[in-house]
Motif scaffolding. Structure first.
Motif, PDB file in Angstrom:
ATOM      1  N   PHE A  15      75.154  61.768  35.320  1.00 19.56           N
ATOM      2  CA  PHE A  15      75.317  60.642  36.125  1.00 19.56           C
ATOM      3  C   PHE A  15      76.751  60.281  36.900  1.00 19.56           C
ATOM      4  O   PHE A  15      77.020  60.202  37.774  1.00 19.56           O
ATOM      5  CB  PHE A  15      75.011  59.274  35.395  1.00 19.56           C
ATOM      6  CG  PHE A  15      73.531  58.926  35.486  1.00 19.56           C
ATOM      7  CD1 PHE A  15      72.797  58.797  36.555  1.00 19.56           C
ATOM      8  CD2 PHE A  15      72.941  58.836  34.072  1.00 19.56           C
ATOM      9  CE1 PHE A  15      71.504  58.481  36.381  1.00 19.56           C
ATOM     10  CE2 PHE A  15      71.602  58.716  34.025  1.00 19.56           C
ATOM     11  CZ  PHE A  15      71.074  58.376  35.243  1.00 19.56           C
ATOM     12  N   GLU A  28      71.362  61.084  47.981  1.00 20.50           N
ATOM     13  CA  GLU A  28      70.543  60.115  48.219  1.00 20.50           C
ATOM     14  C   GLU A  28      70.098  59.475  46.843  1.00 20.50           C
ATOM     15  O   GLU A  28      70.416  59.965  45.868  1.00 20.50           O
ATOM     16  CB  GLU A  28      69.065  60.874  48.609  1.00 20.50           C
ATOM     17  CG  GLU A  28      69.053  61.752  50.108  1.00 20.50           C
ATOM     18  CD  GLU A  28      69.378  60.733  51.105  1.00 20.50           C
ATOM     19  OE1 GLU A  28      68.851  59.532  50.828  1.00 20.50           O
ATOM     20  OE2 GLU A  28      69.963  61.009  52.124  1.00 20.50           O
ATOM     21  N   TRP A  29      69.958  58.021  46.867  1.00 16.21           N
ATOM     22  CA  TRP A  29      69.556  57.240  45.859  1.00 16.21           C
ATOM     23  C   TRP A  29      68.418  57.845  45.083  1.00 16.21           C
ATOM     24  O   TRP A  29      68.366  57.377  43.714  1.00 16.21           O
ATOM     25  CB  TRP A  29      69.323  55.796  46.365  1.00 16.21           C
ATOM     26  CG  TRP A  29      68.053  55.857  47.079  1.00 16.21           C
ATOM     27  CD1 TRP A  29      67.666  56.187  48.505  1.00 16.21           C
ATOM     28  CD2 TRP A  29      66.521  55.606  46.740  1.00 16.21           C
ATOM     29  NE1 TRP A  29      66.437  55.927  48.771  1.00 16.21           N
ATOM     30  CE2 TRP A  29      65.742  55.814  47.422  1.00 16.21           C
ATOM     31  CE3 TRP A  29      66.109  55.721  45.315  1.00 16.21           C
ATOM     32  CZ2 TRP A  29      64.398  55.664  47.579  1.00 16.21           C
ATOM     33  CZ3 TRP A  29      64.824  55.423  45.091  1.00 16.21           C
ATOM     34  CH2 TRP A  29      63.953  55.361  46.166  1.00 16.21           C
ATOM     35  N   TYR A  30      67.473  58.803  45.532  1.00 14.33           N
ATOM     36  CA  TYR A  30      66.176  58.971  44.652  1.00 14.33           C
ATOM     37  C   TYR A  30      66.915  60.330  43.511  1.00 14.33           C
ATOM     38  O   TYR A  30      66.244  60.534  42.608  1.00 14.33           O
ATOM     39  CB  TYR A  30      65.197  59.558  45.460  1.00 14.33           C
ATOM     40  CG  TYR A  30      65.389  60.717  46.364  1.00 14.33           C
ATOM     41  CD1 TYR A  30      65.455  61.948  45.876  1.00 14.33           C
ATOM     42  CD2 TYR A  30      65.701  60.292  47.665  1.00 14.33           C
ATOM     43  CE1 TYR A  30      65.652  62.815  46.863  1.00 14.33           C
ATOM     44  CE2 TYR A  30      65.840  61.638  48.566  1.00 14.33           C
ATOM     45  CZ  TYR A  30      65.960  62.821  48.077  1.00 14.33           C
ATOM     46  OH  TYR A  30      66.045  63.859  48.940  1.00 14.33           O
ATOM     47  N   TRP A  31      67.867  60.852  43.837  1.00 17.80           N
ATOM     48  CA  TRP A  31      68.368  61.658  42.838  1.00 17.80           C
ATOM     49  C   TRP A  31      68.828  61.259  41.442  1.00 17.80           C
ATOM     50  O   TRP A  31      68.730  61.598  40.569  1.00 17.80           O
ATOM     51  CB  TRP A  31      69.829  62.544  43.400  1.00 17.80           C
ATOM     52  CG  TRP A  31      69.400  63.621  44.302  1.00 17.80           C
ATOM     53  CD1 TRP A  31      69.445  63.509  45.691  1.00 17.80           C
ATOM     54  CD2 TRP A  31      68.468  64.600  43.868  1.00 17.80           C
ATOM     55  NE1 TRP A  31      68.891  64.673  46.280  1.00 17.80           N
ATOM     56  CE2 TRP A  31      68.219  65.551  45.257  1.00 17.80           C
ATOM     57  CE3 TRP A  31      67.837  65.206  42.808  1.00 17.80           C
ATOM     58  CZ2 TRP A  31      67.466  66.513  45.571  1.00 17.80           C
ATOM     59  CZ3 TRP A  31      66.877  66.322  42.956  1.00 17.80           C
ATOM     60  CH2 TRP A  31      66.646  67.055  44.268  1.00 17.80           C
ATOM     61  N   PHE A  32      69.280  59.837  41.871  1.00 21.13           N
ATOM     62  CA  PHE A  32      69.864  58.993  40.508  1.00 21.13           C
ATOM     63  C   PHE A  32      68.502  58.533  39.857  1.00 21.13           C
ATOM     64  O   PHE A  32      68.415  58.452  38.530  1.00 21.13           O
ATOM     65  CB  PHE A  32      70.445  57.811  40.888  1.00 21.13           C
ATOM     66  CG  PHE A  32      72.166  58.023  41.282  1.00 21.13           C
ATOM     67  CD1 PHE A  32      72.876  58.421  40.568  1.00 21.13           C
ATOM     68  CD2 PHE A  32      72.133  58.297  42.616  1.00 21.13           C
ATOM     69  CE1 PHE A  32      74.268  58.568  40.852  1.00 21.13           C
ATOM     70  CE2 PHE A  32      73.605  58.437  43.059  1.00 21.13           C
ATOM     71  CZ  PHE A  32      74.653  58.608  41.932  1.00 21.13           C
ATOM     72  N   LEU A  33      67.556  58.329  40.475  1.00 14.87           N
ATOM     73  CA  LEU A  33      66.170  57.953  39.942  1.00 14.87           C
ATOM     74  C   LEU A  33      65.554  59.167  39.485  1.00 14.87           C
ATOM     75  O   LEU A  33      64.860  59.007  38.274  1.00 14.87           O
ATOM     76  CB  LEU A  33      65.103  57.417  41.151  1.00 14.87           C
ATOM     77  CG  LEU A  33      64.129  56.765  40.552  1.00 14.87           C
ATOM     78  CD1 LEU A  33      64.379  55.532  39.684  1.00 14.87           C
ATOM     79  CD2 LEU A  33      63.252  56.225  41.959  1.00 14.87           C
ATOM     80  N   VAL A  34      65.478  60.214  39.892  1.00 18.13           N
ATOM     81  CA  VAL A  34      65.116  61.555  39.194  1.00 18.13           C
ATOM     82  C   VAL A  34      65.925  61.825  37.837  1.00 18.13           C
ATOM     83  O   VAL A  34      65.083  61.891  36.903  1.00 18.13           O
ATOM     84  CB  VAL A  34      65.362  62.618  40.112  1.00 18.13           C
ATOM     85  CG1 VAL A  34      65.068  64.132  39.442  1.00 18.13           C
ATOM     86  CG2 VAL A  34      64.076  62.606  41.388  1.00 18.13           C
ATOM     87  N   PHE A  36      67.383  59.602  36.095  1.00 20.97           N
ATOM     88  CA  PHE A  36      66.995  58.509  35.113  1.00 20.97           C
ATOM     89  C   PHE A  36      65.492  58.829  34.620  1.00 20.97           C
ATOM     90  O   PHE A  36      65.330  58.453  33.307  1.00 20.97           O
ATOM     91  CB  PHE A  36      67.118  56.991  35.935  1.00 20.97           C
ATOM     92  CG  PHE A  36      66.757  55.993  34.918  1.00 20.97           C
ATOM     93  CD1 PHE A  36      67.414  55.682  33.940  1.00 20.97           C
ATOM     94  CD2 PHE A  36      65.251  55.564  34.876  1.00 20.97           C
ATOM     95  CE1 PHE A  36      67.014  54.572  33.117  1.00 20.97           C
ATOM     96  CE2 PHE A  36      64.828  54.487  34.164  1.00 20.97           C
ATOM     97  CZ  PHE A  36      65.864  53.993  33.085  1.00 20.97           C
ATOM     98  N   GLY A  37      64.553  59.319  35.431  1.00 21.93           N
ATOM     99  CA  GLY A  37      63.219  59.650  34.957  1.00 21.93           C
ATOM    100  C   GLY A  37      63.137  60.637  33.855  1.00 21.93           C
ATOM    101  O   GLY A  37      62.445  60.491  32.998  1.00 21.93           O
ATOM    102  N   ARG A  39      65.731  61.677  31.974  1.00 27.81           N
ATOM    103  CA  ARG A  39      66.255  60.782  30.758  1.00 27.81           C
ATOM    104  C   ARG A  39      65.221  60.020  30.112  1.00 27.81           C
ATOM    105  O   ARG A  39      65.106  59.980  28.691  1.00 27.81           O
ATOM    106  CB  ARG A  39      67.463  60.020  31.065  1.00 27.81           C
ATOM    107  CG  ARG A  39      67.987  59.388  29.799  1.00 27.81           C
ATOM    108  CD  ARG A  39      69.333  58.535  30.142  1.00 27.81           C
ATOM    109  NE  ARG A  39      69.975  58.040  28.727  1.00 27.81           N
ATOM    110  CZ  ARG A  39      69.688  56.855  28.310  1.00 27.81           C
ATOM    111  NH1 ARG A  39      68.679  56.272  28.991  1.00 27.81           N
ATOM    112  NH2 ARG A  39      70.039  56.562  27.337  1.00 27.81           N
TER     113      ARG A  39
END
Length: 79
Positions: A15, A28-34, A36-37, A39
């Protein structure tokens, strides 16, 4: 061995690297979401399989014991 402590350290580093990488290029924000998913899935599997020793050392079998027994303990908290 992957356990709760190591998983937290690894994903905290990822992170932080992703956040720092965002200062130089657009992330892009979805890389943080990926991240987190992933994890979340690792924590879910580690928590579901007690024999994985993810949180604490668990004794799930004893090859020297011939008779089948169940040991149940209760922690009622403070007296």
């Amino acid at each position: 061995m992957l356990n709760y402590r190591n998983a937290n350290i690894i994903f905290l580093v990822f992170f932080a690297l992703l956040f720092l990488f965002g200062f130089f290029v657009k992330v892009e924000w979805y890389w943080f979401l990926v991240l987190f998913g992933i994890r979340f899935l690792i924590l879910l599997v580690g928590s579901s399989l007690i024999s994985s020793n993810f949180h604490v050392k668990a004794f799930c079998s004893n090859p020297h014991e011939r008779e089948k027994k169940i040991a149940i303990t209760f922690d009622d908290g403070r007296d």
